[in-house]
Structure formats: structure tokens, C-alpha cells
Write an enzyme that holds these catalytic residues in place. Structure first.
Site, PDB file in Angstrom:
ATOM      1  N   GLU A  42      58.163  63.538   6.862  1.00 12.64           N
ATOM      2  CA  GLU A  42      57.587  62.466   6.046  1.00 12.64           C
ATOM      3  C   GLU A  42      58.596  61.923   5.030  1.00 12.64           C
ATOM      4  O   GLU A  42      58.287  61.741   3.860  1.00 12.64           O
ATOM      5  CB  GLU A  42      56.303  62.949   5.357  1.00 12.64           C
ATOM      6  CG  GLU A  42      55.250  63.381   6.370  1.00 12.64           C
ATOM      7  CD  GLU A  42      53.910  63.800   5.766  1.00 12.64           C
ATOM      8  OE1 GLU A  42      53.881  64.204   4.589  1.00 12.64           O
ATOM      9  OE2 GLU A  42      52.900  63.729   6.492  1.00 12.64           O
ATOM     10  N   ASP A 101      46.963  68.765  10.686  1.00 13.45           N
ATOM     11  CA  ASP A 101      47.101  68.611   9.246  1.00 13.45           C
ATOM     12  C   ASP A 101      45.846  68.981   8.473  1.00 13.45           C
ATOM     13  O   ASP A 101      45.143  68.087   7.996  1.00 13.45           O
ATOM     14  CB  ASP A 101      47.480  67.153   8.937  1.00 13.45           C
ATOM     15  CG  ASP A 101      48.103  67.000   7.565  1.00 13.45           C
ATOM     16  OD1 ASP A 101      48.183  67.999   6.848  1.00 13.45           O
ATOM     17  OD2 ASP A 101      48.503  65.875   7.229  1.00 13.45           O
ATOM     18  N   GLU A 138      41.912  68.214   0.310  1.00 15.87           N
ATOM     19  CA  GLU A 138      42.315  66.878   0.743  1.00 15.87           C
ATOM     20  C   GLU A 138      41.387  66.305   1.808  1.00 15.87           C
ATOM     21  O   GLU A 138      40.922  65.173   1.695  1.00 15.87           O
ATOM     22  CB  GLU A 138      43.765  66.926   1.270  1.00 15.87           C
ATOM     23  CG  GLU A 138      44.247  65.579   1.791  1.00 15.87           C
ATOM     24  CD  GLU A 138      45.695  65.619   2.268  1.00 15.87           C
ATOM     25  OE1 GLU A 138      46.334  66.687   2.213  1.00 15.87           O
ATOM     26  OE2 GLU A 138      46.182  64.553   2.688  1.00 15.87           O
TER      27      GLU A 138
HETATM   28  O1  GCW Z   1      48.428  66.396   4.490  1.00 14.38           O
HETATM   29  C1  GCW Z   1      49.610  65.739   4.220  1.00 14.38           C
HETATM   30  C2  GCW Z   1      49.394  65.095   2.894  1.00 14.38           C
HETATM   31  C3  GCW Z   1      50.671  64.801   2.152  1.00 14.38           C
HETATM   32  C4  GCW Z   1      51.491  66.081   2.071  1.00 14.38           C
HETATM   33  C5  GCW Z   1      51.797  66.552   3.489  1.00 14.38           C
HETATM   34  C6  GCW Z   1      52.535  67.882   3.522  1.00 14.38           C
HETATM   35  C7  GCW Z   1      52.926  66.848   0.315  1.00 14.38           C
HETATM   36  O2  GCW Z   1      48.636  63.927   3.080  1.00 14.38           O
HETATM   37  O3  GCW Z   1      50.309  64.337   0.885  1.00 14.38           O
HETATM   38  O4  GCW Z   1      52.665  65.931   1.330  1.00 14.38           O
HETATM   39  O5  GCW Z   1      50.598  66.753   4.190  1.00 14.38           O
HETATM   40  O6  GCW Z   1      51.904  68.887   3.809  1.00 14.38           O
HETATM   41  O7  GCW Z   1      53.729  67.919   3.267  1.00 14.38           O
END
Ligand code: GCW
Length: 712
Positions: free
Chosen positions: A317, A396, A424
Site C-alpha cells: 500500500e 483483510d 475497522e
Molecule cells: O485494513 C487495511 C487498512 C489500512 C491499513 C492496512 C494494513 C495501516 O484499511 O488502513 O493500514 O490494512 O494493515 O496495513
């Protein structure tokens, strides 16, 4: 409850004074003074020396001052006591009753027959005569033993209590804070934080409220957490400086947490040699880069001798990583591990690496495959002080996902499982969603088939050398720490499961209820306990019912990830699709006709997941694209299941709200009101989920609800 009663209740539940003149009072979570009544009313002898022994002394002294007990520290004369907390090597005491209790503890250890070792953090609790003894080899063991006595309340002093040894299954039980030092323009002060600002940082600077940090350390120690990282894994410019110029800010936090046995770790940028060191490259095989990391790390240990180590999100990312230099993740992780090794530190290297610039038109790329494809081939190449940190699921942190196959694919690597305590994707601490049962399901999963080793076994490792458990933290500067007061239970449960991954999550929740809402501080303790269990026990499954169905995942609003957005991610670059059309829904991840992801599992699950006939219902749409009329093992069709669970989910949330109302006047008013307000939002949001999901699938499929309920 009348005003007077409410004041009284508040005195029982809150610490008396604000922790800092400028700061508001903070809810004591699961350590209200009242939880210490049983301990504090007793005569306690503490025997031994050390920083953490002083912490124990402080805790016991406070409790005794409040509830009329007494405390002695290594007295040279004979005293009558109810409880002794002693280091085993602290020498004899002139007290026959205490020595008898100590002997009972020693005898229990001998009987265990494995040398009776307690390790750095373990303790034994035993009784002799009228005395309870807690013995430990090291001060941390006494601290954990003390909190165990608090948890047990009067039961710690039950003459019939058999002796028992307690040792954490996992060496490292860690929380990752996704706290930013400087406010991020999109993510704010805490990335994916749902409890206000950071307890560590504010507007680019340390927050300076070390009393709150200390209180946090106390909460963590009491549930068994012994490590935290203090900044976001997405490391921006200001945060990168924590490694060098602003190391003092980290040292301050470490100083405050040390008395509670908590080590501090730091998220670092892989590009630090360039960004901070001015080198032309961060190539892990470059000699100057290695020298830079060695020197930077040495300076960290000069300042923080018990520093835990680094946490790295690389090539993920947008974060920099070894791919830039044509190197792999073993090269990257080993670079930092080499710098940390002389000081006893570890690097937590995240396996969350995937292509976040996918083309939604391309159905062959599968984000679920990515971590395994990148990491499994590297097994055996990581240094022993590398922990590969793997998100529990392949995508995720979804409400439902299969367990990540990476956890079973790296036998020669220390792997840690990463959970998300911050909610989240599970209601953002506006919804009650107790995650203990879900985590426990993950930890009990047997990747090699029924009866085989579990995920708990994998992360424990041989001789406790596994990578342990890590979770993204859920606290902020909120009055209740976690926004939703009931979300405190997720934090507590994480710590307790990390201490014992085989523990029963319902029993853990029960502990949390007893500590947080002490029976002596409420008019009807049974009603409180029953109501909390009724609301929380199954709340994760309730959440699952009214959100994305059958393991399909990602039907959330893009960006904030709250609330329904059925097609929110369907045509984006993030690789999270459900592929619903007029005939069916789900992702074909089979080997026969799909992305081949099922082939990443050991053979038992590779077969089970391969066919829609054998795939468990709750994961069907994760693994298969099926017609709406497909009949589940439950006997229902996919479409009818979607309708039924969504109607049921909202009914359950409505019932939760009704049940909560029965607690008016039974518990602290501010807790009552905060939860009540959030339950209103949960009902609203669950209704929105129900109507959007049902309507979406009705419009796609044209299949009416068998029971003719309202769909729009
Ligand atoms: O779930 C996603 C989140 C990001 C996060 C990423 C990760 C810190 O939306 O905000 O970044 O995972 O785990 O690195």
C-alpha cells in the site's frame, strides 16, 4: 437510580482524581477500585526486590489503603498474613505460616515433574493453612500473579483451591498502535482509530499525558500484554524521525511502561537510510545500508536498553520495501534482524503484501493469494529474530474469512498471527461486536485437518519459540478508552487469549464482566452478568448476519469502511470483489475453474474448500461463485439465506437494545448512556445494511423472499 446512588456508584467505579490536572477523568475499564476489594481487605506480604516488585507493592498498598487491609514488604519479624507474593530466590522469612504456604507452592512445582519451571513471567498459586501463596522466579511473574488474585476475588482465598502453575503460552503478546504522530490528512491522528485521538501523540508532538500511558500499561499488564508498537505501520516523514531525532519521545513511553513489564517497539520505514540517513539507497544488500541500520539500532539501545524491536510494513500500500532494489522480503527482514540481533531485538515483518493497483476487469489476479505467493517460498531464509506477522485471513480483517494459508506454510519460520482489535470492519466501536469467539475459532483452526495442530500451536511454536500473537489496538483518548465501553472487552480478551490461546472466550468474557462491573457495586449482579452475556456472546455472529453474506467480504463503504456499500469496491483497484450478477455471486477460488487459491492449503482443506458441496456454508462465497438457488448445507438457498439472516440480524440488534434498557440504574450512568446511544446507532446502521443488501440481491436475482417481507 437517584442522584445520590449515582454519585456513590461513580465513586466505586472511577479512580478518584483526574490522572493529570488538564485531562478529563478516564474510565478505569476492567480495573475499577472495587475490583480490588477482596485483595485490599486482606493482610498481604510481599517478598522480593525489583522494579516490577515495586509496582506490585504500589498496587497492593493502594488497594489496602482503600479497603482496610495491610501490606508488609519483606518484614524481618513475624506477621499474620492472608496472602504472600514472593520471589522464589528472595530468602526465608521469619514466619512459619508463610513458609508453609511457600512450601506448598514449591511442592506443587515439584509434582509437575518438569523441573517446575516458571520462566520469566509465570507463577504458581497455592494454599497452606489460611495463607495463599503466589511464587514467581521473576518480578513479572509476581505482577501477573497479583492480577490473577484480583481476577479470582474471594476464590483466591478458598481453602479448597488446588495449587496451579500459570505460564503464558506465548512469549510475545503484542499490540500494534496505528497512531500517527502528525495528523494524517485522510486517516487522522489514529489510522482506523474509533476512540478519539492518540494516547501517545497529538498534532505532531508527544501528547505529554504520561499518567494516561501508565494507566494503559497497567490495563495491559493485567490482561497479559507485554509489548506494544507506538506508531502506525504506515510510516510518514514525522513518524520516521522517531528512530533518530525523536527517539527521546519513544524512550519516555518506554520508561512509563517498563514498570508494567511492557516493552516498546517501533514501526520503521524501510527507506530510513535514504530518508533519515541521506544515503542514495536503502538496498538491503548494500554495505553502507547495513552499517547505517547497525548504528541507528545501537543508538536506540543506548537510549532504551530493553527496546523490543522493529515492525515493518514493506512493499505494501505504497510503503517502501526491498522490491525497489530487486530484493525479496527475506533480504529486507534479515537486514533489520541483523542490526537488532546483538541487542536481543526482533523484527516483526508483515506479510500483508499485495498488488493494490489491480484492474477489476482482470479475474485472474487474486489478492487472497498474494501473501502466500510472496512469503511461502522464502520459508527457511529468515533469521531467527525475524517474526513474519500474518493477518489471520488472506484478505483483510473481514468479519468472516478463511484462516490464512500462510500460517501453515512456513514451518521453518517464526510466524505470528495478526488480529484486529480495532473494529475497522466489524462495526467501528459503534456496534457491539465481541470478537473473542471469532479469534478463538481462528486459533483453534487445524490447517492440516481435524485432530491436527492448531493455529495456536503454530504461533506458540516449539519450546514457545513461535512468533506469538499481535493485534491492532483499539484505544484512544476517549473517556472509555475504546469509544464503545463494551469494546474494552475485545482488548481484554485479546490479552487473555495471547496468554492462553486455548482459553474459552466465554469464560474470558465472564472475567471481564466481573472485573468491570463488580458484583459488589451493583444491585443485581446476576442480571448484569446475564444481560451482558446475552448482548455480547453472539454479537460477532449477529454482526455477520446483517453485513456481507457467506464470507464474501468487502461490501463496505470505500474509504471509511463503515456501513453498507455493496458495490463500493466492485470496480476499484483494491482486489476485493464479489462478482454478483443476475445469476449468482461469489469468487471462484477453486483450482478447477478459479484462481487456484484453494491449492495453498494443506490437502485436507484444499479438498474441502475446492468443492461447493463440501465447502462450509459460512465461507461458500469466499471460495465459489454459485447461483442464487444453490442449496446450502443448512437446507436454505443462498438467496433465501441472505434474506433470512439479514432480517434476523436486525431483530437481534433490536433485542440487544431492549435488553440493555434493563440495566438502567444497575451500572454507572455514563457507561449506560454511552452504550445506549451506540445501540441506537447500531440499530439504525444494521437496518440500513439489511435493506441495502436485501434490495441489492432482490434486484439482481429477481427472486422474492419466501416470507414476503419488505424488500425495496
Ligand atoms: O485494513 C487495511 C487498512 C489500512 C491499513 C492496512 C494494513 C495501516 O484499511 O488502513 O493500514 O490494512 O494493515 O496495513
Amino acid at each position: 437510580m437517584n442522584a445520590e446512588e449515582s454519585v456513590e456508584l461513580e465513586q466505586l467505579m472511577f479512580v478518584e482524581e483526574p490522572m493529570d490536572g488538564d485531562e478529563p477523568r478516564v474510565h478505569p475499564a476492567w480495573l475499577p477500585p472495587e475490583a480490588f476489594r477482596s485483595l485490599g481487605a486482606r493482610r498481604v506480604l510481599l517478598h522480593g526486590e525489583g522494579l516490577l516488585v515495586d509496582t506490585v507493592l504500589n498496587e497492593v498498598s493502594r488497594a489496602c489503603a482503600r479497603y482496610g487491609g495491610r501490606v508488609w514488604h519483606s518484614p524481618s519479624w513475624d506477621v499474620d498474613v492472608d496472602l504472600v507474593l514472593a520471589l522464589r530466590d528472595a530468602g526465608e522469612l521469619p514466619n512459619p505460616a508463610v513458609e508453609a504456604a511457600r512450601a506448598a507452592g514449591e511442592a506443587a512445582l515439584v509434582e509437575l515433574g518438569d523441573g517446575g519451571t516458571l520462566g520469566d513471567e509465570g507463577f504458581v498459586l497455592a494454599r497452606a493453612g489460611d495463607v495463599t501463596a503466589v511464587l514467581a522466579d521473576a518480578p513479572a511473574g509476581l505482577l501477573y500473579g497479583l492480577f490473577h488474585v484480583v481476577r479470582l476475588c474471594a476464590a483466591a482465598f478458598d481453602p479448597a483451591r488446588p495449587p496451579k502453575r500459570h505460564r503464558p503460552a506465548l512469549r510475545r503478546r503484542m499490540l500494534n498502535h496505528w497512531d500517527n504522530v502528525a495528523v494524517h490528512p485522510v486517516m487522522g491522528q489514529v489510522e482506523r482509530g474509533y476512540a478519539g485521538g492518540s494516547i501517545f501523540w497529538r498534532d505532531g508532538r508527544p501528547r505529554g499525558d504520561l499518567a494516561r500511558v501508565r494507566e494503559y500499561g497497567r490495563l495491559l499488564a493485567s490482561c497479559g500484554v507485554n509489548a506494544i508498537s507506538v506508531n502506525n505501520v504506515n510510516v510518514a516523514r514525522t513518524e520516521a524521525l522517531l528512530l533518530t531525532e525523536r527517539l527521546g519521545d519513544v524512550a519516555e513511553i518506554a520508561d512509563v511502561l517498563r514498570p508494567y513489564g511492557i516493552r516498546v517497539h517501533l514501526s520503521v520505514s524501510f527507506a530510513a537510510p535514504v530518508v533519515l540517513g541521506g544515503l542514495p539507497t536503502a538496498d538491503p544488500l548494500d554495505e553502507a545500508v547495513r552499517v547505517w541500520w547497525a548504528a541507528a539500532t545501537r543508538r536506540v539501545y543506548d537510549r532504551i536498553p530493553d527496546f523490543g524491536g522493529y515492525l515493518v510494513k514493506a512493499d505494501s500500500e505504497g510503503q517502501p520495501g526491498p522490491f525497489t532494489y530487486g530484493r525479496d522480503h527475506a533480504d529486507g527482514a534479515n537486514l533489520l534482524a541483523e542490526a537488532l540481533a546483538p541487542h536481543g531485538g526482533v523484527v516483526h515483518w508483515r506479510a500483508f503484501v499485495y498488488n493494490h493497483h489491480q484492474d477489476w476487469r482482470d479475474r485472474s489476479t487474486d489478492r487472497a493469494r498474494a501473501a502466500y505467493d510472496h512469503f511461502a517460498p522464502l520459508d527457511g531464509r529468515f533469521r531467527t529474530n525475524v517474526v513474519v506477522q500474518v493477518k489471520f485471513g488472506p484478505v483483510d480483517f473481514q468479519t468472516r474469512e478463511p484462516v490464512s494459508p500462510v500460517l501453515a506454510a512456513m514451518p521453518a519460520t517464526r510466524v505470528a498471527v495478526e488480529l484486529q482489535v480495532t473494529q475497522e470492519y466489524t462495526g467501528q466501536q459503534r456496534h457491539v461486536c465481541h470478537l473473542g469467539p471469532w479469534w478463538s475459532e481462528v486459533l483453534r483452526f487445524t490447517p492440516w485437518g481435524p485432530g491436527g495442530r492448531t493455529i495456536a500451536d503454530v504461533v506458540t511454536g516449539e519450546a514457545a519459540a513461535g512468533g506469538g500473537m499481535v493485534a491492532v489496538a483499539n484505544v484512544g483518548d476517549d473517556l472509555f478508552w475504546t469509544g464503545h465501553p463494551l469494546a474494552q472487552a475485545n482488548l481484554y480478551t485479546f490479552g487473555r487469549l495471547a496468554w492462553d490461546p486455548r482459553a474459552d472466550p466465554t469464560a474470558i468474557l465472564d472475567e471481564w464482566i466481573t472485573l468491570t462491573f463488580p458484583p459488589s457495586a451493583t444491585a443485581d449482579a446476576e442480571l448484569v452478568r446475564r444481560t451482558l452475556h446475552e448482548i455480547m456472546d453472539d454479537s460477532w455472529r449477529t454482526y455477520e448476519r446483517y453485513t456481507a453474506p457467506l464470507g464474501v467480504g468487502f461490501m463496505v463503504n470505500p474509504g471509511d469502511h463503515y456501513g453498507p456499500g455493496v458495490d463500493g469496491y466492485e470496480y476499484t483497484r483494491w482486489g476485493t470483489y464479489h462478482f454478483a450478477d443476475r445469476d449468482g455471486v461469489g469468487v471462484d477460488r477453486s483450482r478447477a475453474s478459479g484462481t487456484g487459491f484453494t491449492g495453498q492449503y494443506p490437502s485436507y482443506w484444499a479438498q474441502v474448500y475446492e468443492s461447493p458441496e463440501t465447502c462450509p456454508d459460512e465461507l461458500l462465497l469466499f471460495f465459489h461463485h454459485v447461483p442464487y438457488g444453490h442449496v446450502l448445507h443448512s437446507g436454505s438457498t443462498v438467496i433465501q439465506h441472505i434474506y433470512d439472516t439479514h432480517f434476523a440480524g436486525v431483530e437481534e440488534v433490536t433485542a440487544m437494545r431492549r435488553k440493555w434498557q434493563a440495566l438502567t440504574g444497575m451500572i454507572d450512568m455514563s457507561v449506560y448512556e454511552r452504550v445506549a446511544e451506540r445501540l441506537d446507532e447500531q440499530v439504525r446502521c444494521a437496518t440500513e445494511w439489511r435493506d441495502q443488501i436485501n434490495t441489492y440481491f432482490f434486484r439482481k436475482s429477481g427472486v422474492p423472499d419466501e416470507r414476503g417481507r419488505d424488500i425495496y
